[in-house]
Every structure is written in C-alpha cells, then in structure tokens.
Design an enzyme around this catalytic site. Structure first.
Site, PDB file in Angstrom:
ATOM      1  N   LYS A 206      10.871   0.769  -4.232  1.00 35.89           N
ATOM      2  CA  LYS A 206      10.069  -0.170  -3.437  1.00 35.89           C
ATOM      3  C   LYS A 206      10.284  -1.569  -3.984  1.00 35.89           C
ATOM      4  CE  LYS A 206       7.048  -0.013   0.022  1.00 35.89           C
ATOM      5  NZ  LYS A 206       6.881   0.976   1.104  1.00 35.89           N
TER       6      LYS A 206
HETATM    7  P1  NAD Z   1       2.823  -4.962   9.427  1.00 37.80           P
HETATM    8  O1  NAD Z   1       2.982  -6.183   8.624  1.00 37.80           O
HETATM    9  O2  NAD Z   1       3.710  -4.755  10.604  1.00 37.80           O
HETATM   10  O3  NAD Z   1       1.303  -4.852   9.955  1.00 37.80           O
HETATM   11  C1  NAD Z   1       0.226  -4.874   9.076  1.00 37.80           C
HETATM   12  C2  NAD Z   1      -1.069  -4.929   9.868  1.00 37.80           C
HETATM   13  O4  NAD Z   1      -2.171  -4.802   8.977  1.00 37.80           O
HETATM   14  C3  NAD Z   1      -1.278  -6.243  10.636  1.00 37.80           C
HETATM   15  O5  NAD Z   1      -1.816  -5.968  11.908  1.00 37.80           O
HETATM   16  C4  NAD Z   1      -2.290  -6.971   9.767  1.00 37.80           C
HETATM   17  O6  NAD Z   1      -3.079  -7.907  10.494  1.00 37.80           O
HETATM   18  C5  NAD Z   1      -3.129  -5.821   9.266  1.00 37.80           C
HETATM   19  N1  NAD Z   1      -3.880  -6.162   8.061  1.00 37.80           N
HETATM   20  C6  NAD Z   1      -3.437  -6.795   6.956  1.00 37.80           C
HETATM   21  N2  NAD Z   1      -4.443  -6.957   6.083  1.00 37.80           N
HETATM   22  C7  NAD Z   1      -5.537  -6.407   6.637  1.00 37.80           C
HETATM   23  C8  NAD Z   1      -6.885  -6.276   6.244  1.00 37.80           C
HETATM   24  N3  NAD Z   1      -7.302  -6.724   5.062  1.00 37.80           N
HETATM   25  N4  NAD Z   1      -7.750  -5.660   7.090  1.00 37.80           N
HETATM   26  C9  NAD Z   1      -7.349  -5.196   8.278  1.00 37.80           C
HETATM   27  N5  NAD Z   1      -6.074  -5.296   8.720  1.00 37.80           N
HETATM   28  C10 NAD Z   1      -5.188  -5.897   7.917  1.00 37.80           C
HETATM   29  O7  NAD Z   1       2.952  -3.749   8.392  1.00 37.80           O
HETATM   30  P2  NAD Z   1       3.385  -2.247   8.701  1.00 37.80           P
HETATM   31  O8  NAD Z   1       4.856  -2.135   8.535  1.00 37.80           O
HETATM   32  O9  NAD Z   1       2.735  -1.780   9.947  1.00 37.80           O
HETATM   33  O10 NAD Z   1       2.737  -1.497   7.440  1.00 37.80           O
HETATM   34  C11 NAD Z   1       1.373  -1.102   7.424  1.00 37.80           C
HETATM   35  C12 NAD Z   1       1.192  -0.001   6.388  1.00 37.80           C
HETATM   36  O11 NAD Z   1       2.049   1.103   6.725  1.00 37.80           O
HETATM   37  C13 NAD Z   1       1.559  -0.370   4.962  1.00 37.80           C
HETATM   38  O12 NAD Z   1       0.713   0.352   4.081  1.00 37.80           O
HETATM   39  C14 NAD Z   1       2.973   0.155   4.806  1.00 37.80           C
HETATM   40  O13 NAD Z   1       3.331   0.405   3.471  1.00 37.80           O
HETATM   41  C15 NAD Z   1       2.875   1.429   5.609  1.00 37.80           C
HETATM   42  N6  NAD Z   1       4.152   1.966   6.091  1.00 37.80           N
HETATM   43  C16 NAD Z   1       4.985   1.218   6.852  1.00 37.80           C
HETATM   44  C17 NAD Z   1       6.179   1.794   7.299  1.00 37.80           C
HETATM   45  C18 NAD Z   1       7.109   1.042   8.220  1.00 37.80           C
HETATM   46  O14 NAD Z   1       8.068   1.681   8.702  1.00 37.80           O
HETATM   47  N7  NAD Z   1       6.886  -0.210   8.530  1.00 37.80           N
HETATM   48  C19 NAD Z   1       6.529   3.096   6.930  1.00 37.80           C
HETATM   49  C20 NAD Z   1       5.639   3.832   6.137  1.00 37.80           C
HETATM   50  C21 NAD Z   1       4.448   3.261   5.724  1.00 37.80           C
END
Ligand code: NAD
Length: 427
Positions: free
Chosen positions: A117
C-alpha cells in the site's frame, strides 16, 4: 508464538489502524494449523517500508513538502499489490495496516499477489490539477525502487483515480526507458486498463451482500440500504443495489448526510454531485446529522469511506441486519463485539471489497498477454471468485463457530504462511 524484541512500530501501546490489524492477527493466530505458528511473526512485521519526502513547486512559485509512503507488507505469494491514498490524515500506521489487509485480502480471493500500500499525507482538494500531477510524478519517482510489474503494482484508493494511475505509469515508464503498462492497475482503457475495473469493488460489495442475503433469507428487492461514501466504491455499490431493486435510504459523504425513507434517486444525485461537487443541497432528501446516519433503519449498511467509522460510540445504535465493509478497516474491534451481541452480521473488508483487486489482477494479466477480455467475461469471472470466496468463508465460520472476519483471516493467513513456510528462510 513468542515475539522477541518487538520493533517500536508494533508496540502494544500503539493506537491506530496498524494496532487494529495486529489485534485481528492475534485473534486468529491460535486458530491456525500448529505447523504454521513459527511463521506467524511474519504477519506482524511489514517486509519493507519506505518513507519519502515529496517536494513540489506550487503554482504560486513556492515549494511545498509532503510525506509519502510505500509499504510491502508481505510478498510470499507474489509481487506486492495495493492502492495509493491521498488524504490529509494518512499516517505510517494507516498505510502499514492497509498493506497488511491487502496481504490477507489477496490470499482470501487467491490472486497471486502479496500485500502492499502507499499514500501521501496531503489534502488533494487544496491542489490544482497541475500540482496534483507534479505531486504524483515526484512520488512515483521517489518510490521507483519499490514498484514494477513483477515487483509491486499500485492501484487507485481514496482520492486517486485512473488519471493518477496514468501519470504514475508514464513516470515509471519514462524512468525505465520503455512503456510498462503493467506497473499499475486501474488505468484508463486507452492505456491498457480493464473493462469493469471502475465498478469492480462496488460489484464485489454487492455480490457478497447478495450471498449474505441468501444465507439470512433476506431479499435484495425492496431492501433498505445506507451507504457511507459516494466515491468509487460507495457510488458503485449503491448503484448495484438500486439496479437489483433495493432502496437507497441514506447516503453520507464528507459534505453531508442525506436521508429519504422512500429511496434516493441515485441518477439525480450523481448528476447533482457532478455539477456541485458536494451532496449538500441535493433535492428530495432530508439533511440529517452525521451521527444519525448510523441509526437509520436498514437491512444493509455499507461503510465505504475511512477506517474506524463504526466504533464503540455508534455501534449500539446501528439498526442494520448486515454490514458490508466496502472500506478497509471501517469497524473497530470494540464495535465488532457490540455488533455480534446485537446479531448484526459483518461481511469483512478482506472479502467484501476484494472485487477491486480481483479485476486489477485481470487487468495485470491482460496487460502481460496484450489480450483483452470482454466486460461480460470479466464480470462473470469476478462474480464467480467473489461468490466462491464467500461460500468458503461462510462454511468455515459455521464449522468452527467463528465470525466471518476471523474465518476469512484463517483462510488468508493460512495461504500466506503456507507459502512462507514452503519457501523457507534465506539464507
Ligand atoms: P473515493 O475517494 O473515491 O471516495 C471516498 C468517499 O468517502 C467520498 O465520497 C468522500 O466524500 C467520502 N468521505 C471521506 N471522508 C469522509 C468522512 N469523514 N465521512 C463520510 N464520508 C467521507 O475513495 P474510494 O476509492 O471509494 O475508497 C473508499 C474506501 O474503499 C477506502 O477505505 C478504500 O481503501 C476502500 N477500497 C477502495 C477500493 C477501490 O478500488 N477504489 C478497493 C478496495 C477498498
């Protein structure tokens, strides 16, 4: 299973996501095959960790410095794999935990990767597009010695996307003097990206929710769903649920918490967000407090934002039948105890959000073979892998009376440590 001379970063007094990851490993260690016990210590230590200074020139001529990380937690089963996060709260503890969870997750869905990561402590909303590009390129150059198509393959995470991956791929390729599309996944289609990758994590969340529903005699049709996060994972998960006839009753992001017991129109919400870059003021929704989001009555609750969102302060008010962890590490161990007492099923992150890395694996394979698959083929393979992984974990959990998280860790840790023990120690 003694732990002589613990390095400072795994002190039991540490708090933060790495400490949560360690607690999960401690819980599962006694349940593993005894032959693997001598190797458990490998899971408690990242293989290597790099901290880099990322200086960039801002548009106003000033120079700003940001702290970046790339961690290889474990590479016993293959090259490192894991996303890159840009967020103002990124810490070494967080990136180490995220890398640890990647090790377990990749083993749970049996893709031939280790866990890695990366991240930069930066609020990307404060940077222009040009500054973001300079930040990404400098960071990629700084971690160049860690990454490579057969070494460690980054991907998008919070606040990073296909454009950021394109800059990373280009920077690495310039430094190598050849085009190396396989160095990152989650790329744009025109650069060797894969069909189905943008929705893959959300699709995986939905598939595991559907499998859980079958076990609990719930139906997706008409089910109420609350989603925290309206980014890559949250939006796609919500859309998959809605397409299957569920009602999205609450959506929370960093700007607002929206509630509509009759169901939020996701197409309209996405359009509103595209125009305004905030959920605040979206039509046909009631604005509720951030805390009240957790108490919304629903069948499925999908945290898809940050770690530790479900904790000892809100777990008791949760009114859901199933929590499907789209985010990494959204539930603290304290909350998990409260949820178990209240009979709330938790589909753990290392399973629920593994759809992203599964299609990243497909992308990597397609890049190597320069032969690209149809979206239908990709979605079918993804669904099969996710449903089979769910089934194996469910069965083990039933047989040994474990939570789904502990069962997933038993399967994941066993695969990692088997590889570790067969490889043996060098020298
Ligand atoms: P992203 O940046 O696309 O979206 C994040 C979202 O979370 C946004 O809508 C943001 O406004 C919201 N957010 C941020 N802080 C917040 C808070 N304090 N309260 C409420 N909402 C809040 O990110 P993503 O890629 O969707 O990732 C989200 C989660 O999923 C992370 O934990 C990431 O590690 C995990 N994840 C992502 C992927 C991927 O393929 N992108 C894969 C596995 C896991």
């Amino acid at each position: 299973m003694n732990s002589p001379q613990l390095p400072s970063y795994i002190s039991r007094e540490n708090v933060g996501p790495w400490h949560i990851y360690l607690q999960q490993v401690e819980k599962v260690a006694p349940l593993l095959d005894k032959a693997l016990w001598p190797w458990v210590e490998t899971l408690r230590r990242p293989k290597r960790a790099l901290i880099v200074d990322v200086p960039i020139r801002l548009d106003n001529g000033e120079i700003a410095h940001y702290e970046g990380y790339r961690i290889h937690h474990n590479t016993s089963r293959g090259p490192g794999k894991g996303g890159v996060r840009y967020h103002q709260d990124v810490t070494l503890s967080e990136v180490m935990a995220l890398a640890g969870w990647m090790t377990i997750k990749n083993a749970v869905v049996n893709v031939p990767f280790g866990g890695a990561k990366g991240g930069i402590r930066v609020d990307p909303r404060q940077l222009s597009l040009a500054e973001l590009e300079r930040l990404t390129r400098r960071y990629t150059s700084e971690i160049d010695m860690m990454i490579g198509p057969d070494k460690d393959i980054p991907a998008p995470d919070m606040n990073t996307n296909a454009q950021v991956m394109a800059w990373m791929m280009d920077t690495y390729s310039m430094n190598q003097g050849r085009t190396a599309t396989g160095v990152v996944t989650g790329k744009p289609l025109s650069l060797g990206g894969s069909l189905g990758r943008p929705d893959a994590t959300g699709r995986g969340v939905f598939v595991t929710a559907r499998e859980a529903a079958k076990k609990l005699d719930l139906t997706i049709l008409g089910a109420r769903v609350a989603v925290q996060g309206f980014g890559n994972v949250g939006e796609a998960s919500a859309r998959m649920f809605a397409q299957a006839g569920a009602k999205i009753v609450a959506v929370q992001d960093v700007s607002a918490t929206l509630y509509n017991p009759n169901g939020i129109d996701l197409v309209a919400l996405k359009q509103y967000f595209a125009e305004h870059r905030t959920l605040l003021g979206a039509p046909d929704c009631e604005l509720i407090s951030a805390h009240d989001f957790w108490c919304v009555p629903c069948e499925f609750l999908v945290p898809a934002a940050l770690e530790a969102q479900i904790n000892q302060y809100n777990a008791a008010c949760i009114n859901a039948r199933v929590i499907v962890e789209g985010a990494n590490g959204p539930t603290t161990p304290e909350a998990e105890v409260i949820l178990a007492e209240r009979n709330v099923l938790v589909v753990p992150d290392v399973l629920a959000n593994a759809g992203g890395v599964t299609v990243s694996y497909f992308e990597w394979v397609q890049d190597f073979s320069s032969f690209f698959w149809s979206e239908e083929e990709i979605n079918q393979r993804l669904e099969r892998i996710m449903a089979e992984a769910f089934q194996a974990i469910w069965q083990l959990a039933e047989e040994r009376k474990l939570s789904l998280r502990t069962a997933a860790f038993v399967i994941g840790c066993s695969r990692v440590l088997e590889a570790r023990s067969i490889r043996g120690l060098y020298p």
